[in-house]
Write an enzyme that holds these catalytic residues in place. Sequence first.
Site, mmCIF file in Angstrom:
data_model
loop_
_atom_site.group_PDB
_atom_site.id
_atom_site.type_symbol
_atom_site.label_atom_id
_atom_site.label_comp_id
_atom_site.label_asym_id
_atom_site.label_seq_id
_atom_site.Cartn_x
_atom_site.Cartn_y
_atom_site.Cartn_z
ATOM 1 N N GLY A 85 0.816 -1.209 0.000
ATOM 2 C CA GLY A 85 0.000 0.000 0.000
ATOM 3 C C GLY A 85 0.853 1.264 0.000
ATOM 4 O O GLY A 85 0.495 2.260 -0.626
ATOM 5 N N THR A 86 1.958 1.221 0.698
ATOM 6 C CA THR A 86 2.832 2.403 0.778
ATOM 7 C C THR A 86 3.329 2.793 -0.605
ATOM 8 O O THR A 86 3.253 3.961 -1.008
ATOM 9 C CB THR A 86 4.026 2.094 1.714
ATOM 10 N N CYS A 143 0.844 1.019 12.315
ATOM 11 C CA CYS A 143 1.922 1.086 11.330
ATOM 12 C C CYS A 143 3.156 1.702 11.949
ATOM 13 O O CYS A 143 4.254 1.529 11.461
ATOM 14 C CB CYS A 143 1.485 1.888 10.114
HETATM 15 N N1 PLP Z 1 -2.735 2.907 3.928
HETATM 16 C C1 PLP Z 1 -3.353 2.598 5.076
HETATM 17 C C2 PLP Z 1 -4.665 3.239 5.394
HETATM 18 C C3 PLP Z 1 -2.773 1.684 5.965
HETATM 19 O O1 PLP Z 1 -3.398 1.388 7.100
HETATM 20 C C4 PLP Z 1 -1.527 1.112 5.627
HETATM 21 C C5 PLP Z 1 -0.855 0.188 6.560
HETATM 22 O O2 PLP Z 1 -1.223 0.080 7.710
HETATM 23 C C6 PLP Z 1 -0.938 1.460 4.404
HETATM 24 C C7 PLP Z 1 -1.565 2.359 3.582
HETATM 25 C C8 PLP Z 1 0.381 0.886 3.989
HETATM 26 O O3 PLP Z 1 0.248 -0.399 3.441
HETATM 27 P P1 PLP Z 1 1.509 -1.388 3.413
HETATM 28 O O4 PLP Z 1 1.703 -1.878 4.811
HETATM 29 O O5 PLP Z 1 1.101 -2.469 2.464
HETATM 30 O O6 PLP Z 1 2.660 -0.606 2.901
#
Ligand code: PLP
Length: 373
Positions: free
Chosen positions: A71-72, A313
């Site tokens: 997601g990042t 996170c």
């Molecule tokens: N966006 C949201 C709303 C999240 O809660 C998170 C992770 O907790 C992310 C993006 C990031 O995703 P990733 O852990 O796959 O990088």
Amino acid sequence: MTTPAYLDHNASSPMRREVATAIAEMMQFPGNASSVHGFGRLHRQHIEDARREVAMLVGAAADRVIFTSGGTEANNLAIKACGRSTIITSSVEHDSVLRGDDNAGRLTVDSQGVVDTVQLAKTLEADPKSVLVSVMLANNETGVIQPVAEIAKSAVQQGALVHSDTVQAAGRIEIDIARLGVAMISLSAHKIGGPQGVGALILGEEFPLSAQIRGGGQERGRRAGTENMAGIVGFGIAARLARENLYNMAAVGALRDGMEDCLRKAIPDVSIFSEKVDRLPNTSCFAIPGLRSETQVMALDLAGLAVSAGSACSSGKVTPSHVLKAMAVPDPLAGCAIRVSLGEENTMEEIERLVVTLVTLRDRTGRQSVDAA
Ligand code: PLP
């Protein structure tokens, strides 16, 4: 001995058994999806199957799915590759959006955590065609569901591009990219029972993106690098299972509501954040005045219950939540906030254990402060 219970699905949802089995199997196949031989073609086929499943989860066309490392990366790609010079986001976004552009404008939220759409309309008046608006569909800490379709409708009419981080919404509420009316959404596999380290940016319709990771022509030139085949296969299966099991979220929501009712009865001064607005069915963020978040998380951990303090996170460091700050929650109360995020496998017994643990902790702490007085 109590069985440990995992109540921290917004940090990472447990990998589904079918996903783990498929990943273990796929890892035994040598090859590279770019190779023309049979092994390569098999990889390609599995990746394209997964692409279709991921697309189906959000009602998109398969060729609009760009696999990323999570997601990042998807959020960073949306912000950096969209060709818009002004980014407007909200003050409650995940760090991967907030830090995606240092100069981004941040929309305020009300006391329930909902984005101010009037402020957005005013901000867009100047030069909408230069703007990307990025507002998340559901918040990772409070679960608040933002009016993304409404935001997109007016922003797009004025010529802005709209992106939504739908990482936490996926698998918990229905997502349809066309109905949202946005140009791009981000997903992460590990929030829907898939593996960590894989995600996707999905386009509502085709438009030129300038690749941020350059090299080979993978992902149709939009994200270079040999595909994370096992991860992508796991993501595809998790996406299918998330779609097929979405109906279970009604029961998860009932469990969450049951927990909040018990908390209100047992601890009348509990503050349940964003309780007046639409939230993800699995998420509850609340504070018990006088009980520090860390103390609660540790007591619950000793009782075999895994929850988070603030944003998971950034777990490991206990800093005040920027989300609660944006909602104007006073620091002393925000310092007492914990997040419980449920999944299909959680039970009422676990919820009762959680409430009893917090009530006991509260009584003990209350007694200690009386003794000390
Ligand atoms: N966006 C949201 C709303 C999240 O809660 C998170 C992770 O907790 C992310 C993006 C990031 O995703 P990733 O852990 O796959 O990088």
